[in-house]
Enzyme design. Structure first.
Site, PDB file in Angstrom:
ATOM      1  N   CYS A   4     -21.402  18.311  13.144  1.00 53.61           N
ATOM      2  CA  CYS A   4     -22.717  18.341  12.533  1.00 53.61           C
ATOM      3  C   CYS A   4     -22.547  18.963  11.154  1.00 53.61           C
ATOM      4  O   CYS A   4     -21.510  19.527  10.843  1.00 53.61           O
ATOM      5  CB  CYS A   4     -23.647  19.212  13.351  1.00 53.61           C
ATOM      6  SG  CYS A   4     -23.663  18.739  15.077  1.00 53.61           S
ATOM      7  N   ARG A  29     -21.958  13.581   7.891  1.00 55.37           N
ATOM      8  CA  ARG A  29     -21.307  14.156   9.078  1.00 55.37           C
ATOM      9  C   ARG A  29     -22.082  13.875  10.359  1.00 55.37           C
ATOM     10  O   ARG A  29     -21.534  13.957  11.449  1.00 55.37           O
ATOM     11  CB  ARG A  29     -21.194  15.680   8.930  1.00 55.37           C
ATOM     12  CG  ARG A  29     -20.339  16.108   7.775  1.00 55.37           C
ATOM     13  CD  ARG A  29     -20.443  17.604   7.606  1.00 55.37           C
ATOM     14  NE  ARG A  29     -19.770  18.315   8.681  1.00 55.37           N
ATOM     15  CZ  ARG A  29     -18.487  18.628   8.664  1.00 55.37           C
ATOM     16  NH1 ARG A  29     -17.742  18.311   7.645  1.00 55.37           N
ATOM     17  NH2 ARG A  29     -17.959  19.273   9.673  1.00 55.37           N
ATOM     18  N   TRP A  79     -25.220  15.416  14.980  1.00 53.14           N
ATOM     19  CA  TRP A  79     -24.585  14.241  15.582  1.00 53.14           C
ATOM     20  C   TRP A  79     -24.528  14.593  17.061  1.00 53.14           C
ATOM     21  O   TRP A  79     -23.676  15.349  17.512  1.00 53.14           O
ATOM     22  CB  TRP A  79     -23.190  14.054  14.995  1.00 53.14           C
ATOM     23  CG  TRP A  79     -22.380  12.981  15.627  1.00 53.14           C
ATOM     24  CD1 TRP A  79     -21.412  13.134  16.583  1.00 53.14           C
ATOM     25  CD2 TRP A  79     -22.419  11.586  15.338  1.00 53.14           C
ATOM     26  NE1 TRP A  79     -20.863  11.922  16.895  1.00 53.14           N
ATOM     27  CE2 TRP A  79     -21.458  10.956  16.148  1.00 53.14           C
ATOM     28  CE3 TRP A  79     -23.187  10.797  14.466  1.00 53.14           C
ATOM     29  CZ2 TRP A  79     -21.241   9.578  16.118  1.00 53.14           C
ATOM     30  CZ3 TRP A  79     -22.962   9.443  14.453  1.00 53.14           C
ATOM     31  CH2 TRP A  79     -21.994   8.848  15.265  1.00 53.14           C
ATOM     32  N   ASN A 105     -22.571  23.932  15.557  1.00 54.67           N
ATOM     33  CA  ASN A 105     -21.718  22.735  15.531  1.00 54.67           C
ATOM     34  C   ASN A 105     -20.606  23.015  16.519  1.00 54.67           C
ATOM     35  O   ASN A 105     -20.018  24.095  16.489  1.00 54.67           O
ATOM     36  CB  ASN A 105     -21.170  22.557  14.107  1.00 54.67           C
ATOM     37  CG  ASN A 105     -20.094  21.497  14.023  1.00 54.67           C
ATOM     38  OD1 ASN A 105     -20.010  20.611  14.867  1.00 54.67           O
ATOM     39  ND2 ASN A 105     -19.262  21.587  12.993  1.00 54.67           N
ATOM     40  N   GLY A 106     -20.318  22.069  17.406  1.00 54.33           N
ATOM     41  CA  GLY A 106     -19.258  22.292  18.381  1.00 54.33           C
ATOM     42  C   GLY A 106     -19.757  22.043  19.790  1.00 54.33           C
ATOM     43  O   GLY A 106     -20.825  21.448  19.986  1.00 54.33           O
ATOM     44  N   GLU A 490      -3.180  -4.185  16.504  1.00 51.00           N
ATOM     45  CA  GLU A 490      -4.065  -3.290  15.742  1.00 51.00           C
ATOM     46  C   GLU A 490      -3.589  -3.169  14.289  1.00 51.00           C
ATOM     47  O   GLU A 490      -4.394  -3.187  13.358  1.00 51.00           O
ATOM     48  CB  GLU A 490      -4.122  -1.918  16.442  1.00 51.00           C
ATOM     49  CG  GLU A 490      -4.930  -0.840  15.729  1.00 51.00           C
ATOM     50  CD  GLU A 490      -6.423  -1.129  15.618  1.00 51.00           C
ATOM     51  OE1 GLU A 490      -6.897  -2.129  16.183  1.00 51.00           O
ATOM     52  OE2 GLU A 490      -7.117  -0.362  14.919  1.00 51.00           O
ATOM     53  N   LYS A 494      -5.892  -4.238  11.060  1.00 46.25           N
ATOM     54  CA  LYS A 494      -6.198  -3.317   9.957  1.00 46.25           C
ATOM     55  C   LYS A 494      -5.851  -3.977   8.618  1.00 46.25           C
ATOM     56  O   LYS A 494      -6.588  -3.880   7.654  1.00 46.25           O
ATOM     57  CB  LYS A 494      -5.398  -2.011  10.086  1.00 46.25           C
ATOM     58  CG  LYS A 494      -5.852  -1.094  11.175  1.00 46.25           C
ATOM     59  CD  LYS A 494      -7.007  -0.224  10.770  1.00 46.25           C
ATOM     60  CE  LYS A 494      -8.280  -0.386  11.508  1.00 46.25           C
ATOM     61  NZ  LYS A 494      -8.522  -0.757  12.802  1.00 46.25           N
ATOM     62  N   GLU A 497      -8.335  -6.860   7.711  1.00 45.73           N
ATOM     63  CA  GLU A 497      -9.698  -6.488   7.321  1.00 45.73           C
ATOM     64  C   GLU A 497      -9.727  -5.670   6.038  1.00 45.73           C
ATOM     65  O   GLU A 497     -10.686  -5.756   5.278  1.00 45.73           O
ATOM     66  CB  GLU A 497     -10.438  -5.773   8.450  1.00 45.73           C
ATOM     67  CG  GLU A 497      -9.889  -4.433   8.834  1.00 45.73           C
ATOM     68  CD  GLU A 497     -10.661  -3.775   9.974  1.00 45.73           C
ATOM     69  OE1 GLU A 497     -11.872  -3.913  10.041  1.00 45.73           O
ATOM     70  OE2 GLU A 497     -10.002  -3.113  10.806  1.00 45.73           O
ATOM     71  N   HIS A 513       9.478 -18.352  20.884  1.00 47.57           N
ATOM     72  CA  HIS A 513       8.679 -19.468  21.394  1.00 47.57           C
ATOM     73  C   HIS A 513       7.798 -20.078  20.300  1.00 47.57           C
ATOM     74  O   HIS A 513       6.861 -20.806  20.595  1.00 47.57           O
ATOM     75  CB  HIS A 513       7.830 -19.008  22.577  1.00 47.57           C
ATOM     76  CG  HIS A 513       8.660 -18.491  23.713  1.00 47.57           C
ATOM     77  ND1 HIS A 513       9.463 -19.317  24.466  1.00 47.57           N
ATOM     78  CD2 HIS A 513       8.861 -17.246  24.180  1.00 47.57           C
ATOM     79  CE1 HIS A 513      10.103 -18.590  25.376  1.00 47.57           C
ATOM     80  NE2 HIS A 513       9.754 -17.327  25.218  1.00 47.57           N
ATOM     81  N   LYS A 616     -20.234  -2.018   9.794  1.00 45.97           N
ATOM     82  CA  LYS A 616     -19.757  -1.001  10.742  1.00 45.97           C
ATOM     83  C   LYS A 616     -20.269  -1.274  12.155  1.00 45.97           C
ATOM     84  O   LYS A 616     -19.587  -1.051  13.128  1.00 45.97           O
ATOM     85  CB  LYS A 616     -20.200   0.380  10.259  1.00 45.97           C
ATOM     86  CG  LYS A 616     -19.630   1.538  11.048  1.00 45.97           C
ATOM     87  CD  LYS A 616     -18.123   1.648  10.868  1.00 45.97           C
ATOM     88  CE  LYS A 616     -17.487   2.660  11.782  1.00 45.97           C
ATOM     89  NZ  LYS A 616     -16.041   2.443  11.924  1.00 45.97           N
TER      90      LYS A 616
HETATM   91  C1  F6R Z   1     -11.726  -2.759  13.287  1.00 41.32           C
HETATM   92  C2  F6R Z   1     -13.088  -2.440  13.708  1.00 41.32           C
HETATM   93  C3  F6R Z   1     -13.788  -3.416  14.579  1.00 41.32           C
HETATM   94  C4  F6R Z   1     -14.513  -2.688  15.725  1.00 41.32           C
HETATM   95  C5  F6R Z   1     -15.333  -3.700  16.551  1.00 41.32           C
HETATM   96  C6  F6R Z   1     -16.015  -3.043  17.721  1.00 41.32           C
HETATM   97  O1  F6R Z   1     -11.219  -1.760  12.454  1.00 41.32           O
HETATM   98  O2  F6R Z   1     -13.618  -1.412  13.364  1.00 41.32           O
HETATM   99  O3  F6R Z   1     -12.911  -4.364  15.077  1.00 41.32           O
HETATM  100  O4  F6R Z   1     -13.554  -2.051  16.509  1.00 41.32           O
HETATM  101  O5  F6R Z   1     -16.288  -4.308  15.730  1.00 41.32           O
HETATM  102  O6  F6R Z   1     -16.943  -2.075  17.293  1.00 41.32           O
HETATM  103  P1  F6R Z   1     -17.525  -1.024  18.309  1.00 41.32           P
HETATM  104  O7  F6R Z   1     -16.397  -0.161  18.760  1.00 41.32           O
HETATM  105  O8  F6R Z   1     -18.562  -0.254  17.520  1.00 41.32           O
HETATM  106  O9  F6R Z   1     -18.116  -1.783  19.454  1.00 41.32           O
END
Ligand code: F6R
Length: 621
Positions: A4, A29, A79, A105-106, A490, A494, A497, A513, A616
């Protein structure tokens, strides 16, 4: 609650303005509720509101700001992790007389016992938080006994009784020129101005007023007045604290000195892991959060599905290895967007683990709904308190990674792996497929991972230099086996994207293959090696795979365990990570791949926090 934003102020300006400005700087935060308390007249004026800070400001406009005229006060953006994000759970919390106010916070791990003690003494609590207990305990200490009339001594006494992590800021209307703050395992800095002093969870809160700051150590308490500060330990002895001058500008300060939130979040991974594990092993047992599933329910499970998207899906792929190994239950990991369209075989003995950082992802939410319609039990693994997915699930285990601002998932991903492992251990414990001492050992090994990840962060400079070199590459391939395979996926995700670069992850055994046709001279190939000791057979197979691609001119970038000399001749670039148990390797080997992708993107001039075309929270299917 974790991560927080906290601000406290004693000085000569109107405290409300200073505190609100500080909260605005800290809103990144946590932002599901906010509150302020100002010492004015001989009382405390308090206002709290669920939602963003703007809601609190609108509320203050509505009630009028005249009652908030003092020059000492505190504020909080929350949060939520304990108790839904509603007005009454927002901070500051007060005691029953309304003369003590506390922001926190915590996570206070022994809050259930403290709450029970207060209730037995006839105290009525008005929120569901762990934090409110502190306000009542301080008020009682201040009213009675050796600490009577002594706020610092009362706070010290209470701090000694708290288990867990906390930053606390405490005021008492009897001593309006003093604010007491304390910390254990949560951040707290003091800002020293001219005739004014600040405390905050982050320098960003006061950097527009002063750059002179003091960092508090573990288990320390600070008393601030307009004339300065005094640092003590929890027993009242003077304690050393570290003064420093902040040389960041404001926007860097919000990012903890990093250029991007994503880099800050990569750095926060040890804390995210520690916070996710904290409190989940008690009395020799794994305990989950809101586990509305009994041990009998867990014993009845005959199949596990993990449903998720993107990085969260990769966390499920990692967990499959551990959960199957520990529980002997079949585990299927499925993209949430595919799950409900193929009529999966589900019944009441199926456990569906829905993994989602945001808790709002439409595909995952629909998969949860489908699973529940089919009578399966759903456990959400989520980073956002009170989000839709946990609300619609039978049970929830929260990852305590804190808010993730960078669009690409980093700290939430590592926290998801840790949380999925807790689910696996809880299943193994309930079903008796692991003895209690084995469960304890696995948890102990998980608990060592924050330190291991911290060590990996020491290699960041090497990986960044490599990233700069690779910024012109046309494509990058990623190879792994066993738990290294989802890590390769993964790493490729990364890079796609963030750097908009063609990147593919493969199971190394699949190379021959088909994908080996992609190898051409100079193509960078990242290989995630297993441990030469832990997985000797796989290790030697991967060494063969590397020599195959090296023979065709690829540039090999190898992530390997420290001291793995056999792989050295095959690595054009070797990135060493600490030796950890095989199932935990993804927690260390993913980190360099995050750094690599971020640096390639940065070198190409892209916005690391906000890659094009992405959001996001993906709330459409
Ligand atoms: C990749 C990324 C996305 C999320 C995906 C699921 O870096 O951030 O692939 O992992 O959109 O999002 P959540 O976890 O919010 O359901």
């Amino acid at each position: 609650m974790r991560v927080c934003g906290i601000v406290g102020y004693v000085g000569h300006r109107p405290a409300l303005d200073v505190v609100l400005a500080g909260l605005r700087r800290l809103e990144y935060r946590g932002y599901d509720s906010a509150g302020v308390a100002v010492l004015s007249g001989d009382g405390l004026a308090v206002e709290r509101k669920a939602g963003r800070l703007a809601n609190l400001e609108a509320r203050l406009d509505e009630v009028g700001r005249d009652g908030f005229a003092g020059t000492a006060g505190m504020g909080h953006t929350r949060w939520a992790t304990h108790g839904a994000p509603v007005d009454r759970n927002s901070h500051p919390h007060r005691d029953t007389t309304g003369r003590v106010a506390v922001v926190h916070n915590g996570i206070i791990e022994n809050f259930a016992a403290l709450r029970a003690e207060l209730e037995a003494a006839g105290v009525e609590l008005s929120s569901d938080t762990d934090s409110e207990t502190v306000a009542h305990l301080v008020a009682r200490a201040y009213a009675d006994g050796d600490t009577r009339g002594d706020l610092p001594a009362s706070v010290r006494l209470v701090c000694r009784r708290l288990d867990g992590a906390f930053t606390l800021v405490v005021t008492h209307a009897d001593v309006p020129d003093l604010i007491v703050a304390a910390r254990r395992s949560s951040p707290l800095v003091v800002g020293i101005g001219d005739g004014e002093t600040f405390v905050a969870s982050d320098v960003a809160a006061f950097i527009e007023h002063t750059r002179e700051a003091v960092e508090l150590g573990q288990d320390q308490l600070v008393l601030i007045t307009r004339d300065g500060y005094e640092v003590l330990d929890f027993h009242g002895e003077p304690a050393p604290a570290k003064p420093f001058t902040v040389d960041w500008d404001l926007s860097a300060a919000e990012k903890g000195g990093h250029e991007y939130f994503m880099l800050k979040e990569i750095d926060e991974q040890p804390t995210a892991l520690a916070d996710t594990l904290r409190g989940h092993f008690a009395g020799g047992r794994i305990v989950l959060d809101e586990q509305r599933l009994s041990d009998q329910d867990l014993r009845d499970v005959d199949k596990v599905f993990v449903v998720a998207c993107g990085s969260a899906y990769h966390s499920g792929l990692v967990a499959k290895y551990a959960i199957e190994h520990w529980t002997r239950l079949p585990v299927e990991v499925e993209l949430a967007s595919e799950f409900r369209y193929r009529d999966p075989v589900l019944d009441r003995d199926t456990l569906v683990v829905a993994v989602s950082q945001s808790g709002e992802t439409a595909d995952t939410l629909e998969a949860v709904r489908h699973a529940r319609e089919q009578k399966a039990r759903v456990l959400a693994v989520c980073n956002t308190n009170g989000a839709q997915i946990p609300r619609e699930s039978d049970a929830v285990l929260y990852t305590h990674a804190g808010p993730e601002i960078g669009v690409a998932s980093t700290k939430a991903f590592l926290a998801q792996i840790a949380a999925n492992y807790l689910v696996g251990l809880a299943l193994a414990q309930a079903r008796g497929t692991k003895y209690p001492d084995e469960v304890a050992r696995e948890f102990h090994e998980l608990s060592a991972m924050p330190d291991a990840v911290r060590r990996v962060l020491g290699t960041t400079a090497q990986v960044q230099a490599l990233g700069r070199e690779l910024s012109d590459a046309k494509a990058v391939l990623f190879l792994g086996r066993h738990v290294g395979y989802p890590v390769a996926l993964e790493g490729a995700l990364k890079l796609k994207e963030l750097a908009y670069m063609h990147a593919e992850g493969f199971a190394a055994g699949e190379l021959k293959h088909g994908p080996i046709a992609l190898i051409e001279p100079g193509l960078p190939v990242v290989v995630v090696m297993p441990s030469p000791k832990g997985r000797a057979v796989l290790h030697s197979k991967l060494v063969s795979n590397i020599s195959e691609i090296q023979a065709r001119g690829a540039r090999t970038i190898v992530i390997a365990e420290e001291g793995d000399d056999t792989v050295r001749p095959y690595a054009d670039e070797l990135i060493e990570v600490p030796a950890v148990p095989t199932l935990l390797q993804p927690l260390v080997s993913t980190v360099p791949l995050q750094v690599l992708a971020a640096e390639i993107a940065r070198s190409r001039g892209y916005d690391v926090d906000k890659p094009r075309n992405l959001a996001k929270s993906v709330t459409v299917e």
